[in-house]
Structure formats: C-alpha cells, structure tokens
Write an enzyme that holds these catalytic residues in place. Sequence first.
Site: not given
Length: 279
Positions: A109, A134, A157, A72
């Site tokens: 998207d 992400g 995280r 992408k």
Amino acid sequence: MKARATDARRAAVLGSPIAHSLSPVLHRAAYKELGLGDWSYDRFEVDEEALPGFFGELGSEWAGLSLTMPLKRAVIPLLDEITDTAASVEAVNTVVFTQDGRRVGDNTDIPGMIAALRERGIEEVDSAAVLGAGATASSALAALARVCTGEVVAYVRSEARAAEMRQWGERLDVEVRTEDWADAEQALRAPLVIATTPAGTTDALAAAVPERPATLFDVLYDPWPTSLAARWSAYGGAVVSGLDLLVHQAVLQVEQMTGRSPAPLDAMRKAGEHALAAR
C-alpha cells in the site's frame, strides 16, 4: 522474495467482508497478460478467528495472498518474516510463499501510494493534509515520509485518534499536527490532501473546495467519484483515486508473487475500470 516458477499456482485475497474486492479482477488480468494460464486467483471470506486455520491448510501450490481488513495486523504472528515497510506501520497486505517454504509479509500500500502520486507528477510537496486516522491514514503518513518535506496536518474526530496520529508521526519521522474534524475544510487548501475516510464521510466538504485546488488523493473507488473528488475535478484540481492506489499496489503484489516484472499496469487498470463500470 520470489515465488517458485512451477506451472499451476494459486493466489487469493482474504478478508471480511470480501465480496466487493476488485483484487481478483486485477490479478487475473495480469496473469492473462503475462501468459500464466495455469495460475488462479480467488477470494475467500476469512476473519481474524478463521485466519490461522486457513493458513494451516495451504499447500505447496500457493504462491501468495493479498490481505484486506481486518487481517493486516492479525496475520503478522503467522509469518516467518515481515519487511521493514510492513513493520513501519504494523500492517501486512501481501504474503509471499518463498521457494524454501517461508511466509514473508510485505506492505505494498505504501509504495503503491507513492507510485500513484508519481504517476500524477507528484514527487514532493512542502506540506500535506490527511483526512481521517484509521489504518489507511498510517499508511498515508508512511508514504508522506518520502513525499512531504514539511508539516502534515491530520483532521480527526477524537483526541484518542489525534494521539494515535501523533504517535505514528513520531514513529515514521513525519511532522504531524492534529486538528479537529470540525475544521476539516481548512485541509482543502493544502498542496496535497489525502482522504482516508469511509464512503460519505467527506461529502459535506465538497462545497468548500477552493477555486484553484491542488491535488486530492481519495482512497475510495466505489462509488466513484466521491462528491469531494467530483467537485475537485470540476474546479480543475488533480485527483488520484482509490483505483489508482489499488492498481499500483496490486502491480507490486503480482511482481512479488509471480517473479515477473514489470506487471502489466495498463491491462490491470483497464480491467478494474471495466469491472467498476459494470457494477
């Protein structure tokens, strides 16, 4: 950004790995419904290294390409132009070959997420939570820029991921606060929760779903339902699935590549559901 209206045209999805992709099922269902019997849609295993060579061999019969990870961002230098939507997240999932031979990149998207939410009656929320940080999370923030009027809390995280999400928030004009993944159970009380993590990551959160959950948008579709989505539905919450996203973004791709609108949403969804049930 319409493709040329000749008879036999080609399109495909590229990525690595690509064998799992439902895109051929969705696009072929659209071609059948639209009466485009001479159109074909395939899948090709292509990584970042092989992408320039693949582009170099494309002929005039090509109408467009769908791109998945890891292509992408890698595709952008190979294009003549990208839309503002694609530029906003530095990610292209759609390439259309125009009548004058230009390669135009877009990102369906983001509007696909918005359309999937609207289909469930979600036009606006005053706050939201994002699980993960992400590439899909940045698209989620771009969608939330048009849906969420208040704060978005991202559960991540690492501090490096947290910094990335805050930077995306600044770029997209979204108020982003980051929290440690250890506290992700708190996310489940938000009016809208968007889970962007890989399969299995949110399973441990299922036991913490509140008694009256609001809306969960889980971008996964295989396997489905996820443990989180199953518990969410059992408690009466609204669930938007990864298949909803996949179908809505594919609808936009079909319309751009073929020049036909509207694309057959229902037929594409049914084909996707049938393909998933057969797996």
